[in-house]
Design a protein around this motif. Structure first.
Motif, short mmCIF file in Angstrom:
data_model
loop_
_atom_site.label_atom_id
_atom_site.label_comp_id
_atom_site.label_asym_id
_atom_site.label_seq_id
_atom_site.Cartn_x
_atom_site.Cartn_y
_atom_site.Cartn_z
N ASN A 1 0.80 -1.22 0.00
CA ASN A 1 0.00 0.00 0.00
C ASN A 1 0.84 1.27 0.00
O ASN A 1 0.35 2.33 -0.39
N LYS B 1 -0.10 4.10 -2.57
CA LYS B 1 -0.34 5.48 -2.15
C LYS B 1 0.58 6.45 -2.92
O LYS B 1 0.16 7.54 -3.29
N SER C 1 -0.90 6.92 -6.27
CA SER C 1 -2.08 7.79 -6.26
C SER C 1 -1.70 9.27 -6.24
O SER C 1 -2.48 10.12 -6.67
N LEU C 2 -0.50 9.57 -5.74
CA LEU C 2 -0.04 10.96 -5.72
C LEU C 2 0.49 11.41 -7.07
O LEU C 2 0.55 12.61 -7.36
N SER D 1 -4.71 6.09 -10.83
CA SER D 1 -4.19 5.07 -9.92
C SER D 1 -5.32 4.19 -9.40
O SER D 1 -6.48 4.59 -9.37
N MET E 1 -5.90 3.17 -6.36
CA MET E 1 -6.50 3.64 -5.12
C MET E 1 -7.54 4.72 -5.38
O MET E 1 -8.59 4.76 -4.73
N ARG E 2 -7.27 5.60 -6.33
CA ARG E 2 -8.25 6.63 -6.65
C ARG E 2 -9.50 6.03 -7.27
O ARG E 2 -10.63 6.42 -6.96
N GLY F 1 -11.57 4.40 -4.63
CA GLY F 1 -12.04 5.25 -3.54
C GLY F 1 -11.29 5.04 -2.25
O GLY F 1 -11.81 5.31 -1.16
N LEU F 2 -10.06 4.52 -2.33
CA LEU F 2 -9.23 4.29 -1.14
C LEU F 2 -8.33 5.49 -0.92
O LEU F 2 -7.76 6.04 -1.86
N THR F 3 -8.18 5.90 0.33
CA THR F 3 -7.31 7.03 0.65
C THR F 3 -6.14 6.62 1.53
O THR F 3 -5.00 7.00 1.28
N LEU F 4 -6.41 5.84 2.57
CA LEU F 4 -5.36 5.43 3.50
C LEU F 4 -4.73 4.10 3.13
O LEU F 4 -3.60 3.81 3.51
N GLU G 1 -10.42 0.07 5.25
CA GLU G 1 -10.93 0.58 3.98
C GLU G 1 -11.20 -0.56 3.00
O GLU G 1 -12.22 -0.56 2.30
#
Length: 203
Positions: free
Chosen positions: A93, A97, A100-101, A106, A108-109, A112-115, A120
Motif C-alpha cells: 500500500n 499510495k 495515487s499521488l 491510480s 487507489m483513486r 475510492g481508497l485514501t489510507l 478501507e
C-alpha cells in the motif's frame, strides 16, 4: 520359539477388500477435489468467479485489492517489527499510495481508497456485496493456495499444512483476521443502512 499363526484365508481376503475400498474412497475424494479445483480455476480464468461478479467494474483490480488487503492484515499482526530495510519488502500500500499521488488513474483513486488500510479494504468489499459465505470460500481458497503454491515453505509451514484444517495456524489467521473482520464490517454496514437517519438523508 514363538508360534506365528496366520489368519484364515477368508479373513485375509476380507481385510484386503477393506483396504481396497478405503483406497477407492480416497481416490474418489481426490478426483472430486481435483474436478472442483479445475472448475474454480476455469471460472477465474474466464472472469466468472464470485469475486469478479461482486466487484463488477472493479474486477480488473481484484488481484491488487486482495494482495493489498492481505498485506495490510499480515503487517498489522506485529506492527513493531515493520522496520523495512529492503525495497522488496516494502508494504504494497505504500507503493499504491505513492502511485495515487503521481497518477490520476491510480488504482487507489479508482477504488475510492485514501489510507490503504485494512478497514478501507473491508468496507470496499462490503459495499461490493461480498457476503459471509464468500469469506468462508475465501478461507478455503487461501488455505489451498498456501498448501499448493508455497515453494519456499519452511519445515514449520509444512508441519502446519499436515494438520487438520481446524488446527492450522494459517486457518486461525485467515479466519480470525480476514474472514471475521470482513463479515463484521458487512454486518455493521447493513446495520447503518437500517438506521432512520440514513433513509432521511437519502430521501
Amino acid at each position: 520359539k514363538t508360534n506365528k499363526t496366520m489368519a484364515p484365508a477368508s479373513d485375509r481376503k476380507i481385510y484386503r477388500r477393506k483396504r481396497e475400498l478405503v483406497q477407492e474412497d480416497n481416490d474418489i475424494n481426490q478426483d472430486e477435489n481435483s474436478r472442483m479445483i479445475r472448475s474454480v480455476c476455469d471460472k477465474v480464468e474466464h472472469g466468472k468467479d464470485i469475486l469478479t461478479e461482486r466487484l463488477g467494474s472493479r474486477s480488473d483490480h481484484g488481484r491488487a485489492l486482495l494482495m493489498g488487503l492481505l498485506d495490510c492484515v499480515v503487517r498489522s499482526l506485529c506492527p513493531h517489527t515493520q522496520q523495512v530495510q529492503r525495497e522488496a519488502y516494502r508494504p504494497i500500500n505504500d507503493d499504491l499510495k505513492y502511485e495515487s499521488l503521481t497518477s490520476a488513474d491510480s488504482m487507489m483513486r479508482q477504488m475510492g481508497l485514501t489510507l490503504g488500510s485494512s478497514e478501507e479494504y473491508f468496507r470496499l468489499f462490503a459495499r461490493c456485496g461480498v457476503e459471509p459465505k464468500h469469506w468462508v470460500q475465501f478461507c478455503e481458497a487461501f488455505l489451498w493456495a498456501m498448501e499448493t503454491h508455497s515453494p519456499y515453505a519452511n519445515e514449520t509451514d509444512k508441519d502446519d499444512f499436515a494438520k487438520p484444517k481446524s488446527e492450522r495456524a494459517f486457518s486461525n489467521f485467515v479466519a480470525t483476521h480476514v474472514a471475521k473482520q470482513g463479515i463484521e464490517t458487512l454486518c455493521k454496514l447493513r446495520s447503518d443502512l437500517r438506521q432512520p437517519l440514513y433513509h432521511v438523508c437519502v430521501r
